[in-house]
Design an enzyme around this catalytic site. Structure first.
Site, short mmCIF file in Angstrom:
data_model
loop_
_atom_site.label_atom_id
_atom_site.label_comp_id
_atom_site.label_asym_id
_atom_site.label_seq_id
_atom_site.Cartn_x
_atom_site.Cartn_y
_atom_site.Cartn_z
CB CYS A 31 -0.92 -0.06 1.22
SG CYS A 31 -1.51 1.52 1.83
CB CYS A 34 0.60 1.86 4.16
SG CYS A 34 -1.13 1.41 4.05
#
Lengths: 106, 309
Positions: A31, A34
């Site tokens: 991600c 993230c």
């Protein structure tokens, strides 16, 4: 202090039974946002870790906990006080914005 | 950091990084603010990029951006992983303030802030964001194993997201308010050939339903006006982008949709020494390659400007 990794094995001890507020960063390797917010959380942990403990939970490895807390977008940063989610921050954001979101805990 | 810099670049998609490569090679020692969480730009949340020339086998979006960043690092440029939060663009000396509160001065500025995801604008869309409403298929698709989800939009990104999401979801319904798609033919054909994708055309989403999480969507047939409810556990919004021009609003000319206006085929804004490129300017093409091309133009325009001042 630096952030630490939390797993199913120590989630109860580290998060639910903590006497200080805990921010759990639900994240995964694949991600992008993230990974972008990771270093910011690291800085905040170094600066404010005495008041707000910051731990990271890998949703790939700990799917059951992510599901239990209804995580459907990452990063999601949940703040736990006395074992309860008191605030949920969804999505990466710059440090000043994150500090503002966290101001009542740091 | 020098007191007065030649050039500061704000933003780091293909436009910003390309501008940095050209400016650095012109020995202008650019400073590039790549953004604290937006570094790399829109391609950071895409999957495979098949149309960037030079990558015969295609390349993953984040990998392409990582590679552009490394190319900037080869030359004399300073990359700062922070945001610019305020700018003063008038006059000969431009002043920019970053998220940490530092101020940097420069003779010229290249704006490359790109664009942000557009929201549908429904009250429950925001409330259920992160609870079933998402703008990032590559981030969140994983959480929809064997579920029925919806993608709203009619462009390439909607098609790409729908295709990507079929890796996880049991069914993906692509909702579009018209019967014509803006997407390229190859992307539409690919989605149409995917047995897990269903098209629902001439429908718009008018509400997102659910208390703690998304359970369904309220839809309206755009031809008949008839309303209906369909069960979904997720809604992925891919209806386009909005230029990130808030910071310069009131200082430089924007068009009605908020895109920065530039002079003719150049990257010059109406403020001397300020140049703009990429998705911040481009409401027509919006491709990685056109953004990179306009980043190159902006660096060359800035270089010429600096030579004359």
């Amino acid at each position: 202090m630096a952030t630490t990794k939390v797993t199913a094995a120590d989630f109860e001890q580290v998060v639910l039974k903590s006497t200080t507020p805990v921010l759990v960063d639900f994240w995964a390797e694949w991600c992008g946002p993230c990974r972008a917010v990771g270093p910011i959380l690291e800085e905040i942990s170094n600066e404010h870790g005495d008041k707000l403990k910051i731990v990271k939970l890998n949703t790939d490895e700990e799917g059951a906990i992510a599901m239990k807390y209804g995580i459907s977008s990452i990063p999601t940063m949940n703040i736990f006080v006395d074992g309860q989610v008191v605030k949920s921050i969804v999505g990466a954001r710059p440090k000043p914005a994150l500090l503002k979101d966290l101001e009542s805990y740091i | 950091m020098q007191d007065l810099n030649e050039i500061v670049i704000v933003g780091s998609g293909p436009a910003g990084y390309t501008a940095a490569i050209y400016a650095a090679r012109a020995q202008l020692k650019p400073i590039i603010y790549e953004g604290s969480v937006t570094a790399g730009g829109a391609l950071m949340t895409t999957t495979e990029v098949e149309n960037f020339p030079g990558f015969a086998e295609g390349v993953m979006g984040p990998e392409l951006m990582e590679s552009m960043r490394k190319q900037v690092e080869r030359f004399d440029a300073q990359i700062i992983t922070d945001d610019i939060v305020a700018m003063k663009l008038s006059g000969d000396i431009k002043e920019l303030t970053d998220g940490a509160g530092n101020t940097v001065k420069a003779k010229s500025v290249i704006l490359a802030m790109g664009s942000a995801y557009k929201e549908i604008g429904l009250p429950n869309e925001k409330r259920l964001s992160g609870r079933g409403v998402s703008w990032c298929a590559t981030c969140d698709g994983f959480f929809y194993h064997n579920q029925e989800i919806a993608v709203v939009g009619g462009g390439d990104s909607a098609m790409e997201e729908a295709n990507f999401l079929t890796k996880f979801a049991s069914k993906v319904v692509l909702i579009h308010r018209r019967d014509l798609f803006r997407a390229s033919k190859i992307m539409i054909q690919r989605a149409a050939a995917n047995p897990k994708i269903e098209f629902l055309i001439n429908h718009e989403v008018i509400d997102v339903l659910g208390e703690g999480k998304v359970v369904g969507l309220k839809l309206k047939n755009t031809l008949t006006g008839q309303e209906s409810v369909k069960d979904f556990t997720g809604l992925f919004v891919a209806i386009g982008h909005l230029p990130r021009s808030e910071l310069v609003k009131g200082q430089i000319n924007l068009n009605n949709d908020g895109y920065v206006e530039v002079e003719g085929r150049t990257t010059k804004t109406n403020v001397s020494g300020v140049f703009a490129c990429g998705d911040l300017v481009d409401y027509t093409y919006r491709q990685a390659i056109t953004a990179a091309g306009s980043g190159c133009q902006a660096a060359l325009d800035a270089e010429r400007f600096l030579a004359g001042h």
